[in-house]
Design a protein around this motif. Sequence first.
Motif, PDB file in Angstrom:
ATOM      1  N   GLU A  19       8.753  -0.188  -2.735  1.00 22.90           N
ATOM      2  CA  GLU A  19       7.968  -1.393  -2.478  1.00 22.90           C
ATOM      3  C   GLU A  19       8.850  -2.642  -2.560  1.00 22.90           C
ATOM      4  O   GLU A  19       9.773  -2.704  -3.374  1.00 22.90           O
ATOM      5  CB  GLU A  19       6.821  -1.532  -3.495  1.00 22.90           C
ATOM      6  CG  GLU A  19       5.778  -0.442  -3.393  1.00 22.90           C
ATOM      7  CD  GLU A  19       4.661  -0.601  -4.406  1.00 22.90           C
ATOM      8  OE1 GLU A  19       3.686   0.167  -4.329  1.00 22.90           O
ATOM      9  OE2 GLU A  19       4.754  -1.489  -5.283  1.00 22.90           O
ATOM     10  N   ILE A  20       8.543  -3.621  -1.724  1.00 20.92           N
ATOM     11  CA  ILE A  20       9.174  -4.934  -1.836  1.00 20.92           C
ATOM     12  C   ILE A  20       8.097  -6.005  -1.727  1.00 20.92           C
ATOM     13  O   ILE A  20       7.045  -5.802  -1.124  1.00 20.92           O
ATOM     14  CB  ILE A  20      10.268  -5.175  -0.765  1.00 20.92           C
ATOM     15  CG1 ILE A  20       9.689  -5.071   0.647  1.00 20.92           C
ATOM     16  CG2 ILE A  20      11.426  -4.233  -0.962  1.00 20.92           C
ATOM     17  CD1 ILE A  20      10.692  -5.487   1.712  1.00 20.92           C
ATOM     18  N   VAL A  21       8.394  -7.149  -2.334  1.00 25.36           N
ATOM     19  CA  VAL A  21       7.509  -8.302  -2.295  1.00 25.36           C
ATOM     20  C   VAL A  21       8.165  -9.370  -1.424  1.00 25.36           C
ATOM     21  O   VAL A  21       9.358  -9.657  -1.585  1.00 25.36           O
ATOM     22  CB  VAL A  21       7.260  -8.852  -3.712  1.00 25.36           C
ATOM     23  CG1 VAL A  21       6.355 -10.070  -3.658  1.00 25.36           C
ATOM     24  CG2 VAL A  21       6.659  -7.772  -4.604  1.00 25.36           C
ATOM     25  N   VAL A  22       7.402  -9.958  -0.505  1.00 25.70           N
ATOM     26  CA  VAL A  22       7.954 -10.882   0.485  1.00 25.70           C
ATOM     27  C   VAL A  22       7.099 -12.142   0.541  1.00 25.70           C
ATOM     28  O   VAL A  22       5.864 -12.063   0.532  1.00 25.70           O
ATOM     29  CB  VAL A  22       7.997 -10.235   1.884  1.00 25.70           C
ATOM     30  CG1 VAL A  22       8.688 -11.159   2.880  1.00 25.70           C
ATOM     31  CG2 VAL A  22       8.684  -8.876   1.843  1.00 25.70           C
ATOM     32  N   ASP A  23       7.753 -13.299   0.593  1.00 23.71           N
ATOM     33  CA  ASP A  23       7.045 -14.551   0.822  1.00 23.71           C
ATOM     34  C   ASP A  23       6.400 -14.510   2.204  1.00 23.71           C
ATOM     35  O   ASP A  23       6.992 -14.016   3.164  1.00 23.71           O
ATOM     36  CB  ASP A  23       8.021 -15.727   0.726  1.00 23.71           C
ATOM     37  CG  ASP A  23       7.319 -17.063   0.727  1.00 23.71           C
ATOM     38  OD1 ASP A  23       6.868 -17.500   1.809  1.00 23.71           O
ATOM     39  OD2 ASP A  23       7.217 -17.694  -0.342  1.00 23.71           O
ATOM     40  N   LEU A  24       5.178 -15.028   2.301  1.00 23.47           N
ATOM     41  CA  LEU A  24       4.475 -14.986   3.579  1.00 23.47           C
ATOM     42  C   LEU A  24       5.237 -15.705   4.680  1.00 23.47           C
ATOM     43  O   LEU A  24       5.131 -15.346   5.858  1.00 23.47           O
ATOM     44  CB  LEU A  24       3.078 -15.601   3.423  1.00 23.47           C
ATOM     45  CG  LEU A  24       2.093 -14.844   2.516  1.00 23.47           C
ATOM     46  CD1 LEU A  24       0.742 -15.539   2.510  1.00 23.47           C
ATOM     47  CD2 LEU A  24       1.958 -13.394   2.938  1.00 23.47           C
ATOM     48  N   SER A  44       0.273  -2.390   3.049  1.00 19.30           N
ATOM     49  CA  SER A  44       0.600  -3.771   2.686  1.00 19.30           C
ATOM     50  C   SER A  44      -0.589  -4.404   1.965  1.00 19.30           C
ATOM     51  O   SER A  44      -1.740  -4.041   2.205  1.00 19.30           O
ATOM     52  CB  SER A  44       0.967  -4.602   3.918  1.00 19.30           C
ATOM     53  OG  SER A  44      -0.146  -4.739   4.777  1.00 19.30           O
ATOM     54  N   ARG A  45      -0.277  -5.315   1.051  1.00 22.36           N
ATOM     55  CA  ARG A  45      -1.295  -6.080   0.326  1.00 22.36           C
ATOM     56  C   ARG A  45      -0.865  -7.542   0.334  1.00 22.36           C
ATOM     57  O   ARG A  45       0.274  -7.855   0.003  1.00 22.36           O
ATOM     58  CB  ARG A  45      -1.430  -5.579  -1.112  1.00 22.36           C
ATOM     59  CG  ARG A  45      -1.932  -4.166  -1.233  1.00 22.36           C
ATOM     60  CD  ARG A  45      -1.709  -3.611  -2.631  1.00 22.36           C
ATOM     61  NE  ARG A  45      -2.401  -4.396  -3.654  1.00 22.36           N
ATOM     62  CZ  ARG A  45      -2.233  -4.192  -4.972  1.00 22.36           C
ATOM     63  NH1 ARG A  45      -1.383  -3.270  -5.400  1.00 22.36           N
ATOM     64  NH2 ARG A  45      -2.900  -4.920  -5.834  1.00 22.36           N
ATOM     65  N   GLU A  46      -1.787  -8.409   0.723  1.00 19.96           N
ATOM     66  CA  GLU A  46      -1.470  -9.833   0.826  1.00 19.96           C
ATOM     67  C   GLU A  46      -2.180 -10.606  -0.275  1.00 19.96           C
ATOM     68  O   GLU A  46      -3.325 -10.322  -0.608  1.00 19.96           O
ATOM     69  CB  GLU A  46      -1.888 -10.361   2.193  1.00 19.96           C
ATOM     70  CG  GLU A  46      -1.581 -11.834   2.408  1.00 19.96           C
ATOM     71  CD  GLU A  46      -2.008 -12.309   3.777  1.00 19.96           C
ATOM     72  OE1 GLU A  46      -2.777 -13.300   3.839  1.00 19.96           O
ATOM     73  OE2 GLU A  46      -1.593 -11.685   4.787  1.00 19.96           O
ATOM     74  N   SER A  47      -1.492 -11.593  -0.841  1.00 21.44           N
ATOM     75  CA  SER A  47      -2.090 -12.474  -1.842  1.00 21.44           C
ATOM     76  C   SER A  47      -1.931 -13.915  -1.396  1.00 21.44           C
ATOM     77  O   SER A  47      -0.821 -14.452  -1.383  1.00 21.44           O
ATOM     78  CB  SER A  47      -1.414 -12.287  -3.205  1.00 21.44           C
ATOM     79  OG  SER A  47      -1.845 -13.285  -4.119  1.00 21.44           O
ATOM     80  N   GLU A  53       3.355 -11.097   0.031  1.00 23.84           N
ATOM     81  CA  GLU A  53       2.860  -9.833   0.556  1.00 23.84           C
ATOM     82  C   GLU A  53       3.636  -8.697  -0.083  1.00 23.84           C
ATOM     83  O   GLU A  53       4.858  -8.770  -0.241  1.00 23.84           O
ATOM     84  CB  GLU A  53       3.005  -9.775   2.077  1.00 23.84           C
ATOM     85  CG  GLU A  53       2.411  -8.517   2.701  1.00 23.84           C
ATOM     86  CD  GLU A  53       2.495  -8.514   4.218  1.00 23.84           C
ATOM     87  OE1 GLU A  53       1.514  -8.108   4.865  1.00 23.84           O
ATOM     88  OE2 GLU A  53       3.550  -8.930   4.753  1.00 23.84           O
ATOM     89  N   LEU A  54       2.912  -7.651  -0.470  1.00 23.59           N
ATOM     90  CA  LEU A  54       3.529  -6.453  -1.031  1.00 23.59           C
ATOM     91  C   LEU A  54       3.579  -5.387   0.053  1.00 23.59           C
ATOM     92  O   LEU A  54       2.549  -5.024   0.636  1.00 23.59           O
ATOM     93  CB  LEU A  54       2.707  -5.950  -2.227  1.00 23.59           C
ATOM     94  CG  LEU A  54       3.165  -4.649  -2.875  1.00 23.59           C
ATOM     95  CD1 LEU A  54       4.530  -4.824  -3.533  1.00 23.59           C
ATOM     96  CD2 LEU A  54       2.144  -4.164  -3.889  1.00 23.59           C
ATOM     97  N   LEU A  55       4.778  -4.881   0.343  1.00 24.21           N
ATOM     98  CA  LEU A  55       4.974  -3.871   1.378  1.00 24.21           C
ATOM     99  C   LEU A  55       5.380  -2.552   0.740  1.00 24.21           C
ATOM    100  O   LEU A  55       6.343  -2.513  -0.042  1.00 24.21           O
ATOM    101  CB  LEU A  55       6.052  -4.303   2.370  1.00 24.21           C
ATOM    102  CG  LEU A  55       5.863  -5.655   3.068  1.00 24.21           C
ATOM    103  CD1 LEU A  55       7.048  -5.948   3.972  1.00 24.21           C
ATOM    104  CD2 LEU A  55       4.557  -5.676   3.860  1.00 24.21           C
ATOM    105  N   ARG A  56       4.658  -1.486   1.060  1.00 23.23           N
ATOM    106  CA  ARG A  56       5.068  -0.145   0.640  1.00 23.23           C
ATOM    107  C   ARG A  56       5.786   0.514   1.810  1.00 23.23           C
ATOM    108  O   ARG A  56       5.288   0.517   2.936  1.00 23.23           O
ATOM    109  CB  ARG A  56       3.872   0.689   0.204  1.00 23.23           C
ATOM    110  CG  ARG A  56       4.241   2.106  -0.230  1.00 23.23           C
ATOM    111  CD  ARG A  56       3.108   2.779  -0.949  1.00 23.23           C
ATOM    112  NE  ARG A  56       2.869   2.112  -2.233  1.00 23.23           N
ATOM    113  CZ  ARG A  56       1.874   2.453  -3.057  1.00 23.23           C
ATOM    114  NH1 ARG A  56       1.030   3.413  -2.716  1.00 23.23           N
ATOM    115  NH2 ARG A  56       1.731   1.821  -4.200  1.00 23.23           N
ATOM    116  N   LEU A  57       6.938   1.074   1.527  1.00 22.81           N
ATOM    117  CA  LEU A  57       7.826   1.562   2.570  1.00 22.81           C
ATOM    118  C   LEU A  57       7.860   3.078   2.604  1.00 22.81           C
ATOM    119  O   LEU A  57       7.691   3.748   1.582  1.00 22.81           O
ATOM    120  CB  LEU A  57       9.239   1.024   2.341  1.00 22.81           C
ATOM    121  CG  LEU A  57       9.361  -0.483   2.050  1.00 22.81           C
ATOM    122  CD1 LEU A  57      10.795  -0.855   1.763  1.00 22.81           C
ATOM    123  CD2 LEU A  57       8.793  -1.296   3.208  1.00 22.81           C
ATOM    124  N   SER A  58       8.131   3.627   3.770  1.00 21.30           N
ATOM    125  CA  SER A  58       8.366   5.059   3.910  1.00 21.30           C
ATOM    126  C   SER A  58       9.570   5.270   4.829  1.00 21.30           C
ATOM    127  O   SER A  58       9.856   4.449   5.694  1.00 21.30           O
ATOM    128  CB  SER A  58       7.127   5.768   4.473  1.00 21.30           C
ATOM    129  OG  SER A  58       6.808   5.284   5.764  1.00 21.30           O
TER     130      SER A  58
END
Length: 423
Positions: A19-24, A44-47, A53-58
Motif C-alpha cells: 500500500e502507498i498513500v498519495v496526495d490527491l 483505493s480509498r480516498e479521504s 488517497e490510499l492505494l493497494r497494489l498488486s
Amino acid sequence: MSSQDSGQQSAISAFHDDEIVVDLNDRDFVRRELEALGVEVSQSRESQALDLELLRLSGLAAAIDAYGREDLESSMRTAGAGVYRPEDRYTDLDLLLFHLRKRAEERPEYAEHKPVFGKNRFLGGVWGSPHIGGDEIDPVLAGRVSLPQRGEQNPCSKRIGVLDTMTFPHENLDGRYLTAGEALFPRNITGLPSTTAHATFVIGVVAQQAPNAEIIVRSVLDQSGTASAWDVAQEMVAFRDAGVDILNMSFASVTDDDEPPLVLQRAVERLSPDVLLIAAAGNHGSLFQPLRYPKMTAQTPVWPAALPGVVAVGALAEDGKRAAFSPALPWVDRQAPGVGLRSTFLSKGVRIAHRDENGGLNVALIETSFGDPGYAKWSGTSFAAAYYSGQVAALAERECIPVREAHDRFPRPPWQTEEPYTA
C-alpha cells in the motif's frame, strides 16, 4: 506476504508492503507511473478530510523484477536513499518509492516542489517494555480504585477524545464515557490479552483526574495494540466533528529513517488548530542497546508525539523525578505521573501480553485474574499522557479557561530551555 498477514513481519517492516498513500494533487502522476511499470491498483480509498488517497497494489514484485531489481537496488545504495542493512534487501515498496521519486525529478511540474506520497505505516505501543510498561512491564493486580464523584455539568466542562483499543465495560466507568456499541467488549469475556484492556485503563486514568469531563472513546487499535497509520489518521480527523477539546493518543510508531508517517503528519496539521493533541512520548529512554526491530535507540523520535502541534508527555516516577524509561528528548513537552498508576481493567481470565526484544508479541497461556470488577497497576508514558489530558481538562474547567491556556500553565521538563510556568 503482506505485512498485515504476519505478526513477526509487521514488527519488522512496520508498514503495509502493498500500500502507498498519495496526495490527491499527485495521484494522477503516481497512477500513470504505476501503470507504466505494470503495477495494478487493486483497491483505493480516498479521504477528503486528509486530501489523501490510499492505494493497494498488486503485481509489485513482478513489476520490479521486470524493470530491473538489481539496477534499482544499486541506484538506491549509490544515492544513499532509504534504509539498507546487509542482512536484508530493500523491500519492493522501498524500490517503488525510489523509482517514483526519480521519475518525478524528470517532470517539469515538480521542479519547484516534490510530489507527496509514502508508506501506510503501522502504529502501536500498548505492549510491554521498551514500548509501554516501564518499571512494571506487565499490569499487576491492584486494589479497588475509587473514582471521584461526577459533579454538575457546567459550561466550562471539557470534552476529551480517547483514541485507543476497544473498551471493556466496567462498573466504575458506567456513565462516564460515550462510545459506539461495536467498540465495546461484552462483559465477563475471558481469554483476552492484557493489551485489550489498554483503553479501559486509560479511560479510568483520565476520569480520576477530570471526573466532570465528557469522554468520547473511539476504537482503532486491535487486540495486539496495533493499527495502520491510515486508519488512525481517519479516526483522528473524525474527532474534529465530535467537538472535543483534547484528543488523547496513547500509542506510538517509529520509522527506519526517523521521518514521520505522511498520513499522521497530515492528520495533525488538519486537527491541531482546533484540538489540543496529547500523545505518549514512548518508553525507550533507558535503551542502552539499540533494538534491531523496530529500529530504536534512546534518541529515536516516536510518532505522533514528536510531530509539531502535538504535546508529547513523558512519565514521572513516584518520587517526582523523570522515570528511567521516559525519554529526555527536546520534543518531550510535559511530564506527568506514569509509574505505578492504578486504574480500571479487565476482570478474570486475562492473558498477559508483552513485546519481546525482537518485536514479537508474546501472550501467556495462563490466565490471570484482576478481581471483579478488575483493577490493575501499570506504568508507562501511555498512562502519563492520559493523566496529563485529565489534568489539563480539570484545570481548564476549574478556571473556566481554554485548554491551551491550561496546558501553558503546567511546567516544562527541566531539559527545556524556556522558563517553566507553574499551575
